[in-house]
Design a protein around this motif. Structure first.
Motif, PDB file in Angstrom:
ATOM      1  N   VAL A 114       4.453 -48.545  54.776  1.00  0.00           N
ATOM      2  CA  VAL A 114       3.073 -48.565  55.255  1.00  0.00           C
ATOM      3  C   VAL A 114       2.888 -47.500  56.331  1.00  0.00           C
ATOM      4  CG1 VAL A 114       1.217 -49.987  56.191  1.00  0.00           C
ATOM      5  CG2 VAL A 114       3.053 -51.060  54.861  1.00  0.00           C
ATOM      6  N   VAL A 125      -5.234 -46.650  55.918  1.00  0.00           N
ATOM      7  CA  VAL A 125      -3.897 -47.239  55.919  1.00  0.00           C
ATOM      8  C   VAL A 125      -3.336 -47.104  54.509  1.00  0.00           C
ATOM      9  CG1 VAL A 125      -2.520 -49.286  56.402  1.00  0.00           C
ATOM     10  CG2 VAL A 125      -4.639 -48.888  57.677  1.00  0.00           C
ATOM     11  N   PHE A 127      -0.326 -47.682  51.574  1.00  0.00           N
ATOM     12  CA  PHE A 127       0.763 -48.549  51.121  1.00  0.00           C
ATOM     13  C   PHE A 127       1.394 -47.939  49.863  1.00  0.00           C
ATOM     14  CE2 PHE A 127      -2.373 -51.149  53.203  1.00  0.00           C
ATOM     15  CZ  PHE A 127      -1.689 -52.143  53.883  1.00  0.00           C
ATOM     16  N   VAL A 376       2.326 -53.928  59.709  1.00  0.00           N
ATOM     17  CA  VAL A 376       1.142 -53.133  59.382  1.00  0.00           C
ATOM     18  C   VAL A 376       0.340 -52.925  60.661  1.00  0.00           C
ATOM     19  CG1 VAL A 376      -0.889 -52.918  57.916  1.00  0.00           C
ATOM     20  CG2 VAL A 376       1.094 -54.210  57.082  1.00  0.00           C
TER      21      VAL A 376
END
Length: 448
Positions: A114, A125, A127, A376
């Motif tokens: 992440v 963000v 992933f 995260v």
């Protein structure tokens, strides 16, 4: 705008068992074939989540996988009804059934890598689900992992999801277990630290001789490109092959970092001085002050670290700027490790307190506090965009505890995995769980 590090802990699945599937993981192999307790394992994990929430840390939950994975067994040639597939696999290829029942997705440090929005080119963000292709029982996880993460972080304005890298040895990717981010504050630009065990294409990098190096340099670089990270914001370092051969299968078994602090063993890396200098320089350029904390081999051996999981701990930032270290009970049981920790917290350094948790069920299969969580970093707006059903609250803790009590067995052996009723129990439990966590249809039995 405030920013947070949110720890999303893996919820231990109903088929938690000691299959001894992970070659190179000393605990996994040494406890193979023992009877496990899935209910106790899940409750131990939930207790840790609740405790951290009560301390004021942001805490979330990541759902387990559907197991047994009947679809995976079908791809290997087992046919008939679901019950017949399980019974035939048990009769003809028990190791494959055991692999298809693994609850290893509980260790969500391996779920994905992440990168927070402050580091990425598009300000989202990012992933990337880990392919985990070094071990068959883990390589079948990433499709469901991707769906679960997609249901948790669904807002495309804030979150970007990438498929797992090609499932070949050259791009072996083990996720956040080999990735750490350093920063002055979670909402500010940071430096992402990728640790690899070998290079697939460059023979200048040595490889371990006994156990496999699971993370490749090529995989780490690919993830950095996918996430849009700048060259100035990335440092690559190689694990010491000698410690991989002593059971350090991931970097998070020999080092842990957070904020501006790297807590690591003296023997963790190759070319340590160069790596520390590069980290210090790049962290300084984003306004931080790097604080390496080296544990000398004279105080704690690599064997001590592997057996106690000292470094598979959670290093958490507190409001006063100090660090809290969350360690497993096994650290208190190792005299050298415990003596070192007592001296560490009494030295006036940045790590001021140690809290101990009983995670024996997970530890006996080779995963400690750090394995159980995916970190995260989110700002306030991004946190508000996360599926609220997966954020830990007191009512959610009570609901999940009651759910475990209703659905989980308190004993699991290899023979129990051959019981077709176990599949029905698991599906019933997971169907209810998706409603509790508001995930929608994420499991194959819900989709097909």
């Amino acid at each position: 705008m405030k920013s947070y590090e949110v720890n999303f802990d893996g919820l231990v699945g109903p088929t938690h068992n000691y299959g001894g599937l992970s070659y190179g993981n000393v605990a996994s192999q040494s406890n193979s074939q023992q009877s496990s307790n899935p209910k106790e394992a899940a409750l131990q994990g939930l207790a840790k989540m609740k405790a951290l929430m009560d301390m004021g840390f942001q805490q979330g939950v990541l759902a387990p996988q559907e197991r047994p994975d009947v679809a995976a067994l079908r791809r290997l040639g087992f046919a008939g009804s679901d019950a017949q597939v399980i019974q035939r696999a048990a009769k003809e290829a028990m190791p494959l059934l055991v692999a298809s029942c693994s609850a290893s997705s509980m260790w969500v440090a391996n779920a994905a890598t992440v990168s927070p929005s402050a580091d990425t080119a598009d300000g989202r963000v990012h992933f990337t689900a880990a392919n985990l292709n070094c071990k068959y029982h883990r390589s079948i996880e990433h499709p469901t992992t991707s769906r679960v993460l997609g249901a948790m972080f669904a807002d495309q304005q804030h979150f970007a999801h990438h498929a797992a890298l090609p499932a070949v040895a050259q791009f072996g990717d083990e996720g956040a277990a080999n990735h750490t981010r350093f920063c002055r504050a979670y909402g500010e630009a940071g430096v992402e630290f990728f640790v690899f065990g070998r290079s697939a294409f460059d023979s200048r990098y040595p490889s371990p001789q006994k156990y496999p190096a699971r993370q490749t340099l090529e995989a780490s670089r690919a993830v950095a490109r996918l996430h849009g990270l700048s060259e100035e914001g990335v440092v690559y370092a190689q694990q010491n092959p000698a410690v991989i051969d002593q059971g350090v299968f991931h970097n998070d078994v020999i080092a842990v970092g957070n904020g501006e602090v790297l807590f690591y063993h003296e023997d963790a890396f190759l070319d340590t001085d160069r790596m520390l200098a590069e980290l210090g320089d790049k962290i300084a350029k984003v306004g931080g002050k790097f604080q390496p904390v080296c544990v000398p081999r004279s105080a704690v051996t690599v064997d001590d670290a592997v057996r106690s999981y000292l470094f598979n701990s959670q290093l958490l930032s507190r409001a006063d700027g100090s660090m809290l270290l969350i360690v497993p009970e096994e650290c208190r049981g190792n005299e050298r490790v415990w003596n070192y920790l007592q001296g560490l917290t009494g030295s006036g350094g940045v790590i001021r307190e140690v809290k101990v948790f009983d995670l024996k069920q997970s530890m006996q299969n080779g995963g400690g506090p750090a394995c159980l969580r995916l970190r995260v970093a989110l700002n306030e707006t991004e946190l508000a965009a996360v599926n609220p059903g997966v954020i830990m609250t007191a009512p959610l803790y009570e609901s999940l505890t009651q759910w475990v009590e209703r659905h989980y067995r308190d004993r699991m052996t290899e023979n129990d995995l051959a019981d077709p009723q176990l599949l029905l129990e698991c599906r019933s439990a997971l169907d209810e769980l998706t409603q509790i966590l508001k995930l929608g249809a994420v499991y194959p039995f819900q989709i097909n």
